[in-house]
Design an enzyme around this catalytic site. Structure first.
Site, PDB file in Angstrom:
ATOM      1  N   LYS A  59       0.831  -1.210   0.000  1.00  0.00           N
ATOM      2  CA  LYS A  59       0.000   0.000   0.000  1.00  0.00           C
ATOM      3  C   LYS A  59       0.863   1.256   0.000  1.00  0.00           C
ATOM      4  O   LYS A  59       0.543   2.237  -0.671  1.00  0.00           O
ATOM      5  CB  LYS A  59      -0.942   0.017   1.213  1.00  0.00           C
ATOM      6  N   LYS A 116      -3.748 -10.994  -9.938  1.00  0.00           N
ATOM      7  CA  LYS A 116      -5.085 -11.407  -9.536  1.00  0.00           C
ATOM      8  C   LYS A 116      -6.156 -10.388  -9.937  1.00  0.00           C
ATOM      9  O   LYS A 116      -5.861  -9.224 -10.185  1.00  0.00           O
ATOM     10  CB  LYS A 116      -5.127 -11.648  -8.031  1.00  0.00           C
ATOM     11  N   LYS A 142     -10.255  -4.808  -8.011  1.00  0.00           N
ATOM     12  CA  LYS A 142     -10.908  -3.577  -8.384  1.00  0.00           C
ATOM     13  C   LYS A 142      -9.889  -2.484  -8.688  1.00  0.00           C
ATOM     14  O   LYS A 142     -10.066  -1.672  -9.589  1.00  0.00           O
ATOM     15  CB  LYS A 142     -11.745  -3.138  -7.195  1.00  0.00           C
TER      16      LYS A 142
END
Ligand code: TRP
Length: 331
Positions: free
Chosen positions: A111, A194, A197
């Site tokens: 992140k 993967k 969104k």
């Protein structure tokens, strides 16, 4: 009966990765365990959604949990922020979560790399809140994707540390769980990793996508220019399409395209057409139920209220005991 907890962060519509990775396990487990399935809206605050987006996302995930087949009479379905006991336990666990171990978490480092302008404390302590979600119900099994295994290990660490600090064998150890032998990984359509969104427009197929939207996205999926020798290993973007096909198509269909690939006779257009139709068919019942439930405000309210009551009953029992163990006493 063993207790199960899991949740999905509410950032909008659920995709096939959520469905095959988590939801299908939820649906099977609800018949055999004492299940708590929640919508992780507190976790979604790390990215600062607007109030309207926050509520809309929670509502959408609730609708899709129900449409996918989670039965509110069998499992407890609730919204995380409806259970304030979770945030109380989060505070207690934070007192024994160390900066070094939080900074070393892979998800935190990812992140930070992706959004260096928003490295907030909520992001750092994300695994602590997740541990609170799980151990507040003393869960032992947690159906999650492979990417969450490190978080489960941290949940065990925090629970054990509490037990040791207060010399009390209180929280059991939670473990990642999946029916089937391996935790499934559903790839996206961008030819890389993967389905997600945040991986860009067109990478994910949502449960609420119309058949036309599914066809359009699948036809645009990344492919190469085709095999040049027989029985050539598949590059990742092609393997990804086969992986998706393995999930939604029959074994015969997969074998047919596999053979065509090995003989260098494959036409990716045909493969994509078939994949799109099989995805449409696999998601049709869910899509129908999404449309049926979406406007039933009374039903959604009833489910959310019932879930909050049941979840709070379990969570408040734990908090009462935890307060006693910590030493908060009445005068
Ligand atoms: N971190 C999980 C994910 O991104 C979501 C989550 C939050 C969760 N709290 C949880 C999953 C507790 C299982 C149990 O998928």
């Amino acid at each position: 009966m063993e207790t199960v907890v899991s949740g999905i962060r509410s950032t909008g519509n659920l995709h096939l990765g959520n469905y095959y990775g988590a939801l299908q396990n939820f649906i099977k487990m609800q018949h055999e365990y004492n299940c708590f399935f929640f919508i992780a809206d507190l976790h979604s605050l790390t990215t600062h959604p607007t109030p309207a987006d926050l509520h809309g996302n929670v509502k959408q995930v609730l609708i899709e949990y129900l449409a996918a087949g989670i039965d509110p009479e069998k499992a407890t379905i609730y919204v995380q922020s409806d259970v304030p006991e979770v945030t109380e336990l989060y505070l207690y666990l934070n007192m024994n979560a160390y900066l070094g171990e939080l900074e070393r978490a892979t998800s935190f480092k990812d992140k930070v790399r992706a959004n260096p302008e928003n490295v907030n404390a909520g992001l750092l302590t994300y695994p602590v809140l997740m541990a609170a979600d799980i151990i507040i119900h003393k869960a032992v099994k947690v159906p999650v994707g492979k990417d969450q295994e490190q978080h489960l290990e941290m949940a065990r660490t925090f629970g054990n540390r509490f037990n040791r600090l207060y010399n009390h064998d209180y929280f059991p150890e939670p473990y990642a769980f999946s029916f089937g032998e391996s935790l499934v990984k559903i790839p996206g359509l961008d030819g890389k990793g993967k389905m997600g969104k945040s991986e860009g427009e067109g990478n994910a197929i949502f449960l609420s996508d119309t058949p036309e939207a599914i066809r359009k996205k699948v036809m645009r999926a990344v492919t190469d220019s085709g095999p040049t020798v027989e029985n050539q290993p598949k590059p990742q973007e092609i393997q990804n399409l086969f992986d998706l096909m393995n999930v939604v198509s029959t074994p015969d269909t997969v074998a047919h395209f596999d053979e065509a690939y090995n003989k260098m006779a494959i036409r990716y257009g045909d493969l994509k057409k078939q994949l799109a139709e099989d995805m449409i068919q696999a998601t049709a019942p869910i899509r129908d139920r999404i449309n049926a439930i979406a406007n039933d405000a009374g039903y959604l309210r009833k489910v959310a209220e019932m879930g909050a009551d049941k979840a709070r009953e379990s969570a408040s029992r734990t908090i009462r005991e935890v307060r006693e163990i910590i030493g908060f006493r009445k005068f």
